[in-house]
Structures are given as C-alpha cells and as structure tokens.
Design a protein around this motif. Structure first.
Motif, PDB file in Angstrom:
ATOM      1  N   LEU B  74      38.251  67.383  74.137  1.00  0.00           N
ATOM      2  CA  LEU B  74      37.697  66.636  75.175  1.00  0.00           C
ATOM      3  C   LEU B  74      36.148  66.977  75.631  1.00  0.00           C
ATOM      4  N   GLY B  75      35.601  67.517  74.419  1.00  0.00           N
ATOM      5  CA  GLY B  75      33.810  67.670  74.500  1.00  0.00           C
ATOM      6  C   GLY B  75      33.500  68.911  74.679  1.00  0.00           C
ATOM      7  N   MET B  76      34.341  69.982  75.037  1.00  0.00           N
ATOM      8  CA  MET B  76      33.677  71.306  74.930  1.00  0.00           C
ATOM      9  C   MET B  76      33.048  71.794  73.565  1.00  0.00           C
ATOM     10  N   VAL B  77      31.698  72.279  73.917  1.00  0.00           N
ATOM     11  CA  VAL B  77      31.125  72.858  72.664  1.00  0.00           C
ATOM     12  C   VAL B  77      31.553  74.214  72.119  1.00  0.00           C
ATOM     13  N   PRO B  78      31.823  74.497  70.880  1.00  0.00           N
ATOM     14  CA  PRO B  78      32.444  75.737  70.601  1.00  0.00           C
ATOM     15  C   PRO B  78      31.281  76.793  70.857  1.00  0.00           C
ATOM     16  N   LEU B  79      31.867  78.037  70.945  1.00  0.00           N
ATOM     17  CA  LEU B  79      31.195  79.025  71.229  1.00  0.00           C
ATOM     18  C   LEU B  79      30.456  79.544  70.056  1.00  0.00           C
ATOM     19  N   THR B  80      29.353  79.937  70.000  1.00  0.00           N
ATOM     20  CA  THR B  80      28.272  79.997  68.932  1.00  0.00           C
ATOM     21  C   THR B  80      28.731  81.320  68.133  1.00  0.00           C
ATOM     22  N   PHE B  81      28.954  82.533  68.540  1.00  0.00           N
ATOM     23  CA  PHE B  81      29.069  83.748  67.899  1.00  0.00           C
ATOM     24  C   PHE B  81      30.480  83.729  66.879  1.00  0.00           C
ATOM     25  N   PRO B  82      31.534  83.216  67.545  1.00  0.00           N
ATOM     26  CA  PRO B  82      32.798  83.158  66.495  1.00  0.00           C
ATOM     27  C   PRO B  82      32.548  82.297  65.202  1.00  0.00           C
ATOM     28  N   ARG B  83      31.897  81.125  65.683  1.00  0.00           N
ATOM     29  CA  ARG B  83      31.773  80.124  64.472  1.00  0.00           C
ATOM     30  C   ARG B  83      30.825  80.898  63.298  1.00  0.00           C
ATOM     31  N   GLN B  84      29.817  81.558  63.738  1.00  0.00           N
ATOM     32  CA  GLN B  84      29.071  82.133  62.709  1.00  0.00           C
ATOM     33  C   GLN B  84      29.536  82.964  62.134  1.00  0.00           C
ATOM     34  N   VAL B  85      30.657  83.866  62.604  1.00  0.00           N
ATOM     35  CA  VAL B  85      31.185  85.003  61.982  1.00  0.00           C
ATOM     36  C   VAL B  85      32.024  84.299  60.964  1.00  0.00           C
ATOM     37  N   ILE B  86      32.847  83.461  61.496  1.00  0.00           N
ATOM     38  CA  ILE B  86      33.926  82.771  60.371  1.00  0.00           C
ATOM     39  C   ILE B  86      33.198  82.028  59.204  1.00  0.00           C
ATOM     40  N   ALA B  87      32.105  81.364  59.518  1.00  0.00           N
ATOM     41  CA  ALA B  87      31.450  80.823  58.502  1.00  0.00           C
ATOM     42  C   ALA B  87      31.143  81.900  57.464  1.00  0.00           C
ATOM     43  N   MET B  88      30.660  82.917  57.720  1.00  0.00           N
ATOM     44  CA  MET B  88      30.144  84.081  56.892  1.00  0.00           C
ATOM     45  C   MET B  88      31.417  84.684  56.101  1.00  0.00           C
ATOM     46  N   CYS B  89      32.389  84.720  56.721  1.00  0.00           N
ATOM     47  CA  CYS B  89      33.651  85.178  56.129  1.00  0.00           C
ATOM     48  C   CYS B  89      33.914  84.238  54.993  1.00  0.00           C
ATOM     49  N   VAL B  90      34.141  82.948  55.508  1.00  0.00           N
ATOM     50  CA  VAL B  90      34.371  81.987  54.678  1.00  0.00           C
ATOM     51  C   VAL B  90      33.584  81.842  53.387  1.00  0.00           C
ATOM     52  N   CYS B  91      32.274  81.863  53.752  1.00  0.00           N
ATOM     53  CA  CYS B  91      31.228  81.845  52.503  1.00  0.00           C
ATOM     54  C   CYS B  91      30.347  82.878  52.519  1.00  0.00           C
ATOM     55  N   ALA B 106      27.535  91.777  60.896  1.00  0.00           N
ATOM     56  CA  ALA B 106      28.260  93.001  60.844  1.00  0.00           C
ATOM     57  C   ALA B 106      29.746  92.711  61.057  1.00  0.00           C
ATOM     58  N   LYS B 107      29.972  91.940  61.875  1.00  0.00           N
ATOM     59  CA  LYS B 107      31.558  91.627  61.884  1.00  0.00           C
ATOM     60  C   LYS B 107      32.170  90.826  60.823  1.00  0.00           C
ATOM     61  N   ALA B 108      31.279  89.977  60.051  1.00  0.00           N
ATOM     62  CA  ALA B 108      31.970  89.325  58.926  1.00  0.00           C
ATOM     63  C   ALA B 108      32.127  90.273  57.886  1.00  0.00           C
ATOM     64  N   ARG B 109      31.000  91.121  57.845  1.00  0.00           N
ATOM     65  CA  ARG B 109      31.157  92.076  56.611  1.00  0.00           C
ATOM     66  C   ARG B 109      32.270  92.932  56.886  1.00  0.00           C
ATOM     67  N   ARG B 110      32.525  93.263  58.223  1.00  0.00           N
ATOM     68  CA  ARG B 110      33.577  94.210  58.475  1.00  0.00           C
ATOM     69  C   ARG B 110      35.049  93.625  58.293  1.00  0.00           C
ATOM     70  N   ILE B 111      35.278  92.321  58.478  1.00  0.00           N
ATOM     71  CA  ILE B 111      36.300  91.623  58.279  1.00  0.00           C
ATOM     72  C   ILE B 111      36.788  91.203  56.797  1.00  0.00           C
ATOM     73  N   LEU B 112      35.489  90.926  56.106  1.00  0.00           N
ATOM     74  CA  LEU B 112      35.822  90.676  54.666  1.00  0.00           C
ATOM     75  C   LEU B 112      36.248  91.974  53.874  1.00  0.00           C
ATOM     76  N   ASN B 113      35.671  93.048  54.536  1.00  0.00           N
ATOM     77  CA  ASN B 113      36.035  94.560  53.924  1.00  0.00           C
ATOM     78  C   ASN B 113      37.636  94.726  54.241  1.00  0.00           C
ATOM     79  N   GLU B 114      38.358  94.210  55.343  1.00  0.00           N
ATOM     80  CA  GLU B 114      39.504  94.561  55.656  1.00  0.00           C
ATOM     81  C   GLU B 114      40.444  93.365  54.859  1.00  0.00           C
ATOM     82  N   THR B 115      39.700  92.354  54.254  1.00  0.00           N
ATOM     83  CA  THR B 115      40.817  91.530  53.566  1.00  0.00           C
ATOM     84  C   THR B 115      40.999  92.165  52.152  1.00  0.00           C
ATOM     85  N   LYS B 116      42.055  91.667  51.369  1.00  0.00           N
ATOM     86  CA  LYS B 116      42.187  91.805  50.139  1.00  0.00           C
ATOM     87  C   LYS B 116      41.236  91.271  49.000  1.00  0.00           C
TER      88      LYS B 116
END
Lengths: 503, 503
Positions: B74-91, B106-116
């Motif tokens: 319905l038109g809400m613009v996503p918040l910036t921070f979570p999308r940046q984090v996830i984009a870096m986790c993915v790529c 830093a958050k993306a690095r941390r999450i990646l460190n916690e994945t297998k």
C-alpha cells in the motif's frame, strides 16, 4: 491435596508445578515423528563443535557435518549472479549505484516490478509471484518439450513445504484404523516423508529399493507393498524420489513409464520428488522428469494426477537457507486445486527472497548476457566437483573391508552398507542403541565425522547403513577418509566375529 | 462399464477422467477451512485490477486492497537500515565496496559469522541462528524488565508458522467427538486461528469481545465460553490477540493479569499473539506484554505455560514478504519442548533473510550509531502517520449514518459495524450471500476498495462488520472515503427499511 490427579494448593488452585501440556497429554502423533537427519547424533556433533571452540582437545580439529545436504555449510561458495540479483531486489538503491552486471540489474528490476508496491516486503499471492511462476513454467516446458502452465505452479518454502501440504490434502479425515490414507514411500527414504506421515498418523506403505541392483525400483515390489497394505488403509499416493535420496540412483526412462502406469492402474496420485534433477553424475545417465514421461504417454494420461517438487537448495545453487521451492500440480481436479489454494492462503506466502532465488534457478543468464560466462563457469565447476566426489566416496568405501557402496550416480549422498559384526550388534543392543547408531556415534567421537545412521531412512531388517553427503570438499574428504579407514579397521578388529562361533 | 462406481475402459483400466483426489475424497478438514482475508472478494479485486491494467473503464482508477495488513503493497517505503544489512548478508562483496554505514556493515558481518559456512545459503539450526535468538532474548528482557532466555526463542516463518505449530502440538490425537482439543479464540478473530483449528478439526471455543465497550475482553465471558464448551472437548488453550486484530483494542494491565489468572485456574496454555506490539496509538495507552505481566505475578506463576508470537510483518517495518517471526515459549515441560524442536526440525529452518530481518527489528541502531538518526526518523514517521490514519478512519466511519466504529487505539485495522437494512439482508439472502459480503462486494465494484466482510472474522449473530486496514496513505484514503460515503449513502437509500414495517 490431590484433585483430578493433580497437586492442589490449600486455596484450591492447582500448584504451579502442574502442566497442561506434558509428554502424556501432548499430540501423540507429534511424539511418533522421527527425523534422524537432525537427530541425537547431530545434536551430539553440535556439542562437540562447541567444546572444540572452547579449546577442548579431541582426536580431530573440527567436526564435519556430513549429515545433511547443506552445500554452503560445507564450504561451497555461492554462485555470483543470484546473490547480486537478490541484493538489488532487497536494496533497490543498488540498482543505481553498484557495479553489478546489466542482466542482473534487469532481472532485479523485473522481479521488483512483479511485487506489490515494488517491494520485497509485500506479501505475494499465496501461489507465488506470477512472473516467477511463468518463468518456472517456461523452464519446465523447455526441459520436457511439453508445455507447462503457470497456473499449475506453486512457489513453496523449499520443497518440504509443498510435500507436507500435498500429504495433508491426501488425508481421508480418519486418523486411526483402516480408514486412514495410505501413502507409498521408498525404503530407504528421505525422512521428511515418514515424519509427515507420522504427524498425520497416515498409513505408511513401505516399498523396498533393490540394493543389490543399484537401488533399482521394482514394479513387482510396488505391487507387493500395495497389496499387503490394502486391508489396512485407503491407498492414495505413491512417492518417488529421483534422483534418489539417500540412495543416489537415477531412474531409467522405461522405469518411470512403468511407475506412471502402475499409479494409473492402481488409482494413486504420484508425488515426484525431483529436487536433485541437476545432480546426475553417472556416465550416459540422464534425468527424465515424471512430467515429461507422463506427457510422452499421450492423451490417455491427460488426467493423471502428478505433483512434482523442486528446490533451490540442491542442484548447483545449494541455497538451502533461502527456502525456495516450487511444485507443479497437474491433473488435479479443479475443486481440489481450489481447496489447495485456500489451504495455502492461510499461511500467506513463501518468502520473497526464496521466490527470487527460484527465478534465478529457472531463468539463468543466457549466452550473450553479461553474466553468462561467469555463471556457466561457476555452475560447471560445482557439478564437476560433485561428480568427482561422488566417485571418490563410493570408491573409498568399496576399498574398505566390511563396507559396500553402490555407485553414486545422482543426488548428493552415499548410502553404504556396513556389515556390523554380531558382537558389536550385541553391544549396541545392550546399550539400547540401534547397531548403526552405535557405529555412527563412535565414528563421530573418534573422527569428528557426523553421518546419519541408516535406521533414520529405513533399511531391510538385519542390514545396516549410514548416509554421508558428498558435499565436503575433496581436500576435506581425503584426510577425513584416512581417519575413517583407521576407525573402521579398529571397530571391525574390536568386534570381529569369532570364527569358531556357530553363527 | 462401471467398477467401484468409476468408469472403466474395455481393457479393464479406469478411464483417464476418474480422479483419485476429488472434492469427495480429499481431506474433509481442509475443505472446512475458511480464510476470507484472501477469499472470494479479494480474488474478485485481483480480476478487477487486471481488467483495469488492460484499459477497462471503471468508476475508479485503481483497486485499493485494504483487505490485508500489507504495508509495502500500500505504498509504505521500507526502512533503510534493515535492507542494507540484508543486502550485504546476501551479497558479501558489498561489505567491501558499497557506501553503506558502518553499523549496517558491522551487523551484516556479525550475522554472516553466525551462519554456517558464512553464507545465507546454509540451513540454520531449526530453532534459528543462535546469535539472533540471543538478540531476541535481549529485546524481550529490556522490554519487560524480566530476563528472557535464548533457549526459549524459536525463529519462525512469520508469526503464522509458529501459531500453527503450537496449535498442532496442543492436539489430543483424537480428531472427532468430545475427545478433541478445545481452543478458545476471540470473536472477532484473525482467521488464521479458525483456519488452523478447522484443518486440525480441533474444537473452536468462541469468546466474544464486547463491542459496546471498545472490544473489551471480559473474564466472565471467558468463563461462560469455557463452561459451555467443556462437555464437547478437552479445553487446552486460550488465544489472545493484543493489540487486537481485527478489533484494534489494547488490553489494560489488570485485564492481562486476570487473563493469566483465569488460564492458571482453568489449566489452559496461553497463546499471546503480540505481533502489533509496536502499534499503539491511543492517548495514554501502553502495550504490556503477557510475559511481563506474568513475571510480575511472581514465582507462583513460574511454571505457567505461555507462548508469545511476534513478527517482522507489522509494527514499523511492515516487512511481510521476508517472513520473519519468533515465538517465546516459556514454562513448557522439557519433554514437550524436545518434541516441539523435533517437529520443527523436519521442516529444516525458516529463511535466513527473515531471520536477519528479525535481528534488525530486535536490535536496531543505537544512539551514536551511524544509522541511528535515519532509522529513528523513519520509524517515527511510520508510526506517527499510522496514528493519524487510525484517527481519520474511525472519525470518518462515525460521521456516516448506519456505521459505527470503535476508536482504533492499536494494531492496523478498523472493524466498523454496518447496520445493514433488512431489505438488503433479504436481497443478500436471495443471492445466497452473507449480508456483509453483499455489502463488501458492492463496495468493491463501485469504489475499487477491497475490504473483508465481518463474517470472515466472526461477529455476534445479526451484526455486520467489515475490516479495513489503515495502511493506505492519507492521500489515498481521503478521496477514497468520499467515494465510500457516496456508495454507502446510495446503498442505505436503496435498501432503506420501510418506516411502516413492523420490524
């Protein structure tokens, strides 16, 4: 003070130690689920990993979790293209700023255009994004040379979600006695099937694959299994896993034809688990989809009910964590399809990133596209390396006394038979363990290698197996196998049957 | 030729027109599912959208799908921070090259460190990535002032997956008659509850919210409902949705206390659907979690069985498509928790991107972090705007003759009552429709506004409602409401009750 068998305080209220939900009162069908791929041995492996991380001294430096087909966990590097596409979908500002290739950008733009509100954060249609379903149908059409229809495609959270949904749909509503739905599954099988049937308390009809003949699927055995089961249930479906998990065989064209004819005659829905369709290594072997063989049979089979499952978790992507999957549902009565859609809609939709991953699987870069060479190179390397490992693993096992392994011509696993000596079987029994669990837990403790014992998949009585995924790298596998050989030799020496024994 | 009631060919085989799975033979409990949030009216809205896209002329330019709490659609613009984090986790190559802020990196690095295997493509533990569960526990601890334990946290595919799993666990194994599990749900309710109970053929115990008192939850009504249900089932659990969906109320602290005491006395597991915990708009109102109130009650309630559900789909993120969620499972017997984990493990894990989204929800940028100002600004704007819309929507409805709407003090929906004239009720009946479905379908056809009729949520007999999400932008809502008013006036004029009628 006791009321209804429960401790009651003086004020008449039940004491806080009484639980509503207990091992006694909870859903008994959940209790009967078994899922060894993540069972006790795997949990022990997790504990050992943590101990190692804390500096504990073990006979090995790391735990190798070969229990599950989880390529990235075992060191596979993700393919570049899908990750670029999904990163841009998630964070569209990258479309303007990053150095990603034009074809990846174009795909990300297209996918975003197909989402609601141009956002991966919107729910999709329950069946999945239409544009992606169209691409899945194109992929199938090209694979099979027979047209597929996007309206028959359902995007699912991995293949598992689709399989569970269809098994639910097949139930009769009666969950005890011989009014229950009966579902035929191979033995050995991937335990999602037995776990789901347990949860539904559906009747599991086991048909045995022929280990002595490369895990062949024999129609006579299907008939035997079905006939024996008829008095106990309402047979509804046959599940086939091709290429086989855990057994690694690839079904020949004529065999698939015969399976379809068997289902047609016996009035069974056919569930084809084809998640390993890209993983065929045997010389001269080819994957034939059930859908293609079905359509080749011509219009007599137009109404045949077939559901085929695919996934982004296996093949050359190995993107398990994205939970991408699809099912193609053909020949299903319109009313039933309507009910299936309704059932799925209550769970809203599968995750958008998994759907986008599926788009990358079914519609990869084409010759001339900027990403094509890299993509093809990466894909080829993955599949080539898996082929080498498949060969190495089977050869190594066959070089060991007391282990026998069929050639791994497809999928991602070896399922060797271990001839566990009688003394070891007795010791396992004394410890309340299944003999192959006893073998697997010792293997883990001595070498750090985590495999799944054969009883988690099912096997002929008196035979013992384990499943090992071929996904660890060659560099990991080679030294690991040296430890394996030493362990196995010690184990066999320790429990060697007394040659003077009568048995 | 007929065999077993089916058409058989001359060669003795069943004809290809016979189906194994039909409306008659399929799982009858799937058939009884109702899920109006994506039901017939919504499907009609989809058709109208496609017609508009093809250039059809309608009394409106676009369809507004206010049937579902889908902010981004319905038109809400996503918040910036979570999308940046996830984009870096993915790529992860973006970690080196992009201009993303340091805290997101830093958050993306941390999450990646916690994945297998440092990859979002690996399966996670079935319960979810441990580091993310630790952050969820921290969030709960800070929210409640009582310690939460990461081992009680399960990351789920949206809240829905968790709710369905717990409802399954609560079953008795008996699926007919009075041995069935009984589950108390509010009326009106979010239809995931009724749909899941239908699918399980569990006994649905309706307790009615008090519309005349701002949809208050009355303990006396809970008692009435439970006592009436006792002969028909084995009562197992009470579900509460707070803030309310579709009713938009926020439960007072004392009310929550009384609900917990009620469950304690009556030996019921409490399921707290708290996905709208960030969506509280009423002046002076505050969200109190069931977990906080429970722990405030002290050690007498240490063993109380509570499961609380949360999601990334609502609140200020609105990231539905990512399918992020968690449940906190407290007081559950160890054996039952073990069984829950085993059940979940057969579905492998929820998607990694959804798990990462949850990490962003529970562990957002902090003062001093590079992203903090932007994050806070975006979050505040979303919540402020929702508050304005909540007010506008209720006021507008209350300005209309024949509609009455409680103040929307929480969640994302208005659930106004429409006093549908008797003549309209009769016409609906003649067309085989529920009166509020009749109203909603005409609203859609005349204005392009898609709402869900009240019968999809449950309501007191003889009353009629609809649910409208407050998510469309003010700019969309204002002109839309003008059309709504005109439609409503016409509808009421057309069917106005004859003043001389006896009723």
């Amino acid at each position: 003070m006791i009321r209804n068998g429960k401790q009651v305080n003086l004020n008449g209220k039940c004491s806080s130690s009484s639980k509503v939900l207990t091992g006694e009162t909870m859903n008994p069908y959940v209790k009967q689920i078994q899922y060894a791929v993540r069972g006790a041995i795997v949990q022990r492996a997790g504990i050992l990993e943590k101990e190692l991380a804390k500096g504990a001294i073990k006979p090995y430096e790391k735990v190798t979790k070969a229990n599950i087909g989880d390529a990235h966990a075992l060191g596979m590097v993700p393919l570049t293209f899908p990750r670029q596409v999904i990163a841009m979908c998630v964070c569209p500002e990258l479309l303007e700023t990053s150095n990603f290739p034009a074809d990846a950008k174009a795909k990300a733009r297209r996918i975003l255009n197909e989402t609601k509100g141009h956002s991966m954060g919107a729910y999709t249609d329950s069946q999945g994004i239409e544009g992606i379903r169209i691409n899945v149908a194109k992929y199938i059409s090209e694979r099979d040379g027979h047209k597929a229809d996007p309206s028959t495609i359902f995007l699912t959270g991995g293949a598992s979600q689709g399989i569970k949904g269809i098994l639910k749909l097949l139930q009769t509503g009666v969950n005890t006695g011989n009014g229950r739905a009966g579902v035929m599954i191979p033995i050995p099988q991937y335990p999602l099937y037995s776990a789901t049937l347990s949860e539904l308390n559906s009747y599991q009809i086991n048909y045995y694959l022929d280990e002595a003949n490369g895990w062949r699927l024999d129609i006579g055995e299907l008939k035997r299994a079905l006939n024996e089961a008829r008095p106990h249930c309402v047979p509804r479906a046959l599940c086939v896993i091709n290429p086989g998990n855990p057994t690694g065989q690839v079904l020949p064209y004529e065999n698939i034809q015969d399976i379809i004819k068997f289902c047609h005659e016996e009035e069974l829905v056919l569930l084809a688990d084809e998640v390993y369709q890209a993983n065929v290594y045997g010389e001269g072997l080819e994957f034939h989809s059930f859908k293609k063989v079905l359509r080749d049979l011509g219009p007599d089979y137009d109404n045949f009910e077939l559901i085929s499952f695919h996934s982004t978790s296996k093949g050359f992507l190995g993107e398990c964590g994205f939970r991408g999957g699809y099912m193609e549902v053909v020949g299903m009565e319109e009313e039933v399809k309507f009910q299936l859609k309704k059932m799925i809609s209550a769970s809203l939709c599968s995750c958008t990133t998994g759907q986008a991953m599926m788009d990358c699987l079914v519609s990869p870069p084409q010759p001339g596209d900027e990403s094509y060479d890299t993509f093809l190179n990466e894909k080829t390397k993955v599949l080539q390396s898996l082929k080498e490992r498949a060969k190495l693993v089977a050869e190594t096992f066959n070089s060991m006394d007391g282990i026998q392994c069929n050639e791994v011509v497809g999928a991602m696993y070896a399922f060797p038979q271990v001839f566990i000596p009688r003394k070891a079987q007795e010791e396992a029994k004394a410890r309340g363990m299944h003999p192959d669990s006893f073998y697997a837990i010792q293997l883990l403790e001595k070498t750090g290698l985590c495999v799944v014992p054969g009883n988690g998949f099912g096997q002929r009585d008196g035979t013992f197996h384990f499943r090992l995924t071929i996904l660890p790298s060659i560099d990991t596998l080679k030294p690991l196998f040296e430890h394996f050989k030493a362990f196995h030799q010690d184990f066999m020496d320790k429990y060697r049957d007394d040659p003077n024994s009568s048995l």
